[in-house]
Design a protein around this motif. Structure first.
Motif, short mmCIF file in Angstrom:
data_model
loop_
_atom_site.label_atom_id
_atom_site.label_comp_id
_atom_site.label_asym_id
_atom_site.label_seq_id
_atom_site.Cartn_x
_atom_site.Cartn_y
_atom_site.Cartn_z
N ARG A 354 39.12 30.75 57.71
CA ARG A 354 40.15 29.84 57.35
C ARG A 354 40.13 29.37 55.97
N GLY A 355 38.85 29.31 55.35
CA GLY A 355 38.78 28.84 54.25
C GLY A 355 39.25 29.86 53.01
N LEU A 356 38.88 31.28 53.61
CA LEU A 356 39.56 32.37 52.58
C LEU A 356 41.04 32.06 52.50
N VAL A 357 41.54 31.90 53.83
CA VAL A 357 43.10 31.89 53.66
C VAL A 357 43.41 30.48 52.88
N ARG A 361 46.12 30.79 49.88
CA ARG A 361 47.51 30.06 49.76
C ARG A 361 47.50 28.89 48.55
N ALA A 362 46.23 28.47 48.24
CA ALA A 362 46.22 27.63 47.08
C ALA A 362 46.56 28.28 45.89
N ALA A 363 45.75 29.18 45.60
CA ALA A 363 46.27 30.10 44.39
C ALA A 363 47.52 30.76 44.44
N GLN A 371 40.41 25.84 40.88
CA GLN A 371 41.00 24.94 41.94
C GLN A 371 41.13 25.28 42.97
N ALA A 372 41.72 26.53 43.42
CA ALA A 372 41.51 27.12 44.77
C ALA A 372 40.48 27.02 45.36
#
Length: 396
Positions: A354-357, A361-363, A371-372
């Motif tokens: 979930r952290g990778l997702v 998504r942030a990037a 930042q992501a």
């Protein structure tokens, strides 16, 4: 200079000068008005799926052109094209001595049930005199986008959320096979991205050359690439039509698992709007491979074999793969993809899937990679260090 030469000739000659009054043949010119009218007749035939009416717009006795135009009308019917229009724009290049010429058409089209917006591209059409009128001799080609459905008869297979079109001698088999692969890939992607609602269009051109034509790129650009996800009309705008383009030669050489991974990878790009998102290439491609390989039962020596060989040959990289490493002409492209995948595996190991997702998504939403990564409490230096340590272990 011409006037001086004439004066000298007259003075030095005993023969009286006689002007050449013989009639001259006018150079052939494009008949734009007639071609524009024929273009509209073609649009009406395609919209009606009328193969005979389309074929009748070919020159008399030109069986190849008749077959092509009839095939395009069949495609328009089978694909359920909507928003179909074409406008004659202008001539491209010189008119040939036989009066034939090439022109640009402003073409729009959409696939009913799949495209939120119509595609729009300037494509080439080829015209020639035919008796007192003008006929269509060919469609597409050149250095412009040539939609696959304009280039010859296609086999079309569909479900409510998947459409596959394939050309070439094995079109029916190819379309059926890729439809099955896409249907298997959808749950693979949704295991990581459960909110995705698929609407997938796959184009399998007849050859790598036709793939280049479909994408409007220089010949040979995608000769060694298995597949690519791109805007149907070359315009990566939000909500625009997206296609998965497959190279039938490269993908056809892969074993079953390899071909399936390719399709799952490309569907991840579709699910994440990768044609309009702009994360670093290593994150974009590595994430797609993470999703595609997540449940594949293969040893890491297989899935990262080229990356491992690269590290053994050149040492552990100082940094993550950059944009140039993902160019279609890069010499070690497959290793770059594997290195990117291992970087995403490292993020998932530290922050969870979930952290990778969340990072992706942030990037994709415009945040920098730094930042992501910060959204899950990681720094770029930490990811780089962990990735390098993993590579060192794998290569030892």
């Amino acid at each position: 200079m011409a006037l001086v030469a004439l004066a000298v000739w007259r003075v030095g000659s005993d023969e009286p000068y006689r002007a050449d009054l013989s009639p001259r043949t006018a150079a052939p010119t494009a008949r734009a008005g007639a071609a524009a009218s024929v273009t509209q007749e073609l649009v009406r035939a395609l919209a009606a799926g009328d193969a005979d009416a389309a074929a009748d717009l070919a020159p008399a006795g030109d069986d190849r052109a008749r077959a092509l135009l009839g095939a395009v009308a069949h495609n328009a019917r089978d694909l359920r094209l909507t928003d179909l229009s074409a406008r004659y724009v202008d001539e491209v290049g010189a008119v040939s001595s036989d009066g034939s010429w090439t022109a640009a058409l402003d073409l729009t089209w959409a696939l009913d049930g799949f495209d939120q917006q119509p595609a729009r591209a300037e494509v080439l059409a080829h015209f020639a005199p035919d008796g007192q009128g003008v006929a269509v001799t060919d469609l597409g080609g050149g250095d412009r986008i040539s939609p696959t459905w304009l280039r010859g008869r296609l086999a079309v297979r569909r479900t409510p959320d998947v459409l596959v079109m394939a050309g070439g001698d094995q079109a029916s088999r190819e379309a059926r096979g890729y439809l099955q692969r896409v249907r298997r890939a959808i749950p693979v992607v949704r295991r990581v991205l459960p909110g995705w609602r698929p609407a997938v269009v796959v184009e399998v051109p007849a050859s790598p050359l036709e793939l280049d034509h479909a994408l409007g790129v220089a010949e040979g650009t995608y000769t060694d690439i298995a597949a690519v996800t791109a805007a149907a009309d070359g315009d990566p705008r939000a909500g625009g039509p997206v296609r998965v383009f497959v190279n039938p030669v490269v993908t056809g050489r892969l074993r079953g698992a390899g071909a399936q991974v390719v399709i799952s990878h490309e569907l991840t790009h579709v699910a994440t709007d990768a044609t309009t998102a702009a994360p670093d290439p290593w994150l974009q491609e590595g994430f797609a491979d993470y999703v595609a390989l997540r449940d594949v039962d293969l040893p890491v020596t297989t899935t990262a074999g080229r990356a491992i060989a690269s590290v053994r040959r050149d040492g552990v990289p100082d940094g993550l793969p950059g944009p140039a490493d993902f160019d279609t002409s890069a010499t070690d492209l497959e290793a770059a993809y594997e290195l990117a995948w291992l970087a995403c595996v490292e993020i998932a190991a530290e922050a969870g899937e979930r952290g990778l997702v969340r990072v992706y998504r942030a990037a994709a939403g415009g945040a920098s990679t730094t930042q992501a990564l910060g959204t899950v409490g990681l720094t770029r230096a930490e990811v780089l260090r962990g990735w390098q340590e993993s590579l060192s272990r794998l290569a030892s």
